[in-house]
Design an enzyme around this catalytic site. Structure first.
Site, PDB file in Angstrom:
ATOM      1  N   ASN A   8     -56.348 -13.704 -22.809  1.00  0.00           N
ATOM      2  CA  ASN A   8     -55.296 -14.612 -22.339  1.00  0.00           C
ATOM      3  C   ASN A   8     -55.930 -15.899 -21.831  1.00  0.00           C
ATOM      4  O   ASN A   8     -57.072 -15.897 -21.366  1.00  0.00           O
ATOM      5  CB  ASN A   8     -54.526 -13.939 -21.190  1.00  0.00           C
ATOM      6  CG  ASN A   8     -53.376 -14.791 -20.665  1.00  0.00           C
ATOM      7  OD1 ASN A   8     -52.670 -15.440 -21.445  1.00  0.00           O
ATOM      8  ND2 ASN A   8     -53.191 -14.808 -19.360  1.00  0.00           N
TER       9      ASN A   8
ATOM     10  N   SER B 196     -58.727 -20.642 -17.138  1.00  0.00           N
ATOM     11  CA  SER B 196     -59.585 -19.464 -17.317  1.00  0.00           C
ATOM     12  C   SER B 196     -59.179 -18.702 -18.576  1.00  0.00           C
ATOM     13  O   SER B 196     -57.991 -18.569 -18.858  1.00  0.00           O
ATOM     14  CB  SER B 196     -59.409 -18.488 -16.143  1.00  0.00           C
ATOM     15  OG  SER B 196     -59.555 -19.132 -14.899  1.00  0.00           O
TER      16      SER B 196
ATOM     17  N   HIS C 205     -55.174 -18.818 -18.975  1.00  0.00           N
ATOM     18  CA  HIS C 205     -54.329 -19.001 -17.789  1.00  0.00           C
ATOM     19  C   HIS C 205     -54.672 -20.344 -17.140  1.00  0.00           C
ATOM     20  O   HIS C 205     -55.859 -20.658 -16.962  1.00  0.00           O
ATOM     21  CB  HIS C 205     -54.554 -17.860 -16.794  1.00  0.00           C
ATOM     22  CG  HIS C 205     -53.691 -17.973 -15.587  1.00  0.00           C
ATOM     23  ND1 HIS C 205     -52.351 -17.639 -15.598  1.00  0.00           N
ATOM     24  CD2 HIS C 205     -53.958 -18.425 -14.342  1.00  0.00           C
ATOM     25  CE1 HIS C 205     -51.837 -17.881 -14.399  1.00  0.00           C
ATOM     26  NE2 HIS C 205     -52.788 -18.351 -13.617  1.00  0.00           N
TER      27      HIS C 205
ATOM     28  N   ASP D 237     -52.953 -11.221 -14.820  1.00  0.00           N
ATOM     29  CA  ASP D 237     -53.944 -12.308 -14.705  1.00  0.00           C
ATOM     30  C   ASP D 237     -55.211 -11.833 -13.991  1.00  0.00           C
ATOM     31  O   ASP D 237     -55.902 -12.633 -13.339  1.00  0.00           O
ATOM     32  CB  ASP D 237     -53.344 -13.527 -13.971  1.00  0.00           C
ATOM     33  CG  ASP D 237     -52.161 -14.129 -14.724  1.00  0.00           C
ATOM     34  OD1 ASP D 237     -52.164 -14.089 -15.959  1.00  0.00           O
ATOM     35  OD2 ASP D 237     -51.231 -14.623 -14.062  1.00  0.00           O
TER      36      ASP D 237
HETATM   37  C1  GRF Z   1     -50.595 -22.952 -21.241  1.00  0.00           C
HETATM   38  O1  GRF Z   1     -50.687 -23.762 -20.108  1.00  0.00           O
HETATM   39  C2  GRF Z   1     -51.247 -21.617 -20.991  1.00  0.00           C
HETATM   40  O2  GRF Z   1     -52.338 -21.684 -20.148  1.00  0.00           O
HETATM   41  C3  GRF Z   1     -50.140 -20.843 -20.321  1.00  0.00           C
HETATM   42  O3  GRF Z   1     -48.973 -21.261 -20.987  1.00  0.00           O
HETATM   43  C4  GRF Z   1     -49.161 -22.555 -21.529  1.00  0.00           C
HETATM   44  C5  GRF Z   1     -48.881 -22.463 -23.002  1.00  0.00           C
HETATM   45  O4  GRF Z   1     -48.893 -23.716 -23.635  1.00  0.00           O
HETATM   46  N1  GRF Z   1     -50.402 -19.435 -20.370  1.00  0.00           N
HETATM   47  P1  GRF Z   1     -48.860 -23.804 -25.200  1.00  0.00           P
HETATM   48  O5  GRF Z   1     -47.622 -23.060 -25.691  1.00  0.00           O
HETATM   49  O6  GRF Z   1     -50.118 -23.208 -25.733  1.00  0.00           O
HETATM   50  O7  GRF Z   1     -48.757 -25.275 -25.507  1.00  0.00           O
END
Ligand code: GRF
Length: 212
Positions: A107, A136, A109, A145
């Site tokens: 993932n 991260s 984050h 997370d």
């Molecule tokens: C990103 O900020 C990611 O870190 C979080 O959700 C957002 C997704 O953005 N988990 P995208 O759809 O990849 O533009």
């Protein structure tokens, strides 16, 4: 070549960065499927444009959370992935799901974990008056997370930042570090073992700091 499935819910900018990583050859893998829990995810359109197979498991129309998860698990398994990437996927996966694919889910984050787990990280970071923020990449475990960290990038918080301006700068870093971490996995250099991240078979005591 690793088979990669990407789970999305929104605009798909991280998906786009991962596609670019595959196209340039830095990720030795193939995105074999993109799955969304929403019919209207822009990310699904992006995947279609790139001629990547897509599936939608519509959370709104599935009977229950259990049914949603079973359907999602089947959809994921259809692609026989080596790696499952959460890229803005706005559902919490059950312990059962995570256990089934243990060591194969990553993932991205938008915070320097373990700080600021959960949602609205940019707003919370500004409200707390933090000087540093970032993003991260981690392996996914049943703790939200909370899985072993792989890589981070740091961003300085500016006095006049808004959640939007901060989010934009963090997002640029996300687009760098996620493909980097995925490339390491696809090169068989990182893995999750006993709740830790190993890099080249050694425990990674600290996440890789990937600041430019
Ligand atoms: C990103 O900020 C990611 O870190 C979080 O959700 C957002 C997704 O953005 N988990 P995208 O759809 O990849 O533009």
């Amino acid at each position: 070549m690793k088979r990669i499935v990407v789970l999305v819910s929104g605009r798909g900018s991280n998906l786009q960065a991962l596609i670019a990583g595959v196209e340039t050859g830095s990720i030795s893998g193939k995105i074999v499927g993109v799955i969304s829990d929403r019919t209207d995810a822009v990310a699904i359109e992006k995947a279609k444009y790139e001629k990547i197979a897509t599936s939608v498991v519509d959370a709104k129309t599935t009977r229950s959370h259990n049914h949603f998860e079973t359907t999602l698990m089947n959809a994921v398994q259809q692609y026989q992935p080596d790696l499952i990437l959460l890229a803005g996927f706005m559902r919490i996966l059950s312990a059962q799901f995570v256990k089934f694919f243990a060591g194969s889910i990553m993932n991205i984050h938008p915070s320097l974990l373990p700080a600021y787990k959960g949602l609205n990280t940019h707003r919370r970071v500004l409200a707390a008056g933090e000087k540093a923020h970032g993003c991260s990449v981690h392996f996914v475990t049943s703790e939200l997370d909370g899985g072993p960290l792989i890589a981070q990038a740091r961003v300085s918080v500016k006095a006049d930042d808004t959640p939007q301006t901060l989010a934009q700068r963090v997002l640029l870093e996300e687009h760098r570090i996620y493909p980097y971490a995925v490339a390491l996995f696809c090169a068989d250099r990182i893995k999750m073992d006993g709740g830790e991240c190993l890099l080249d078979d050694k425990v990674l005591e600290q996440p890789l700091h990937l600041n430019q």
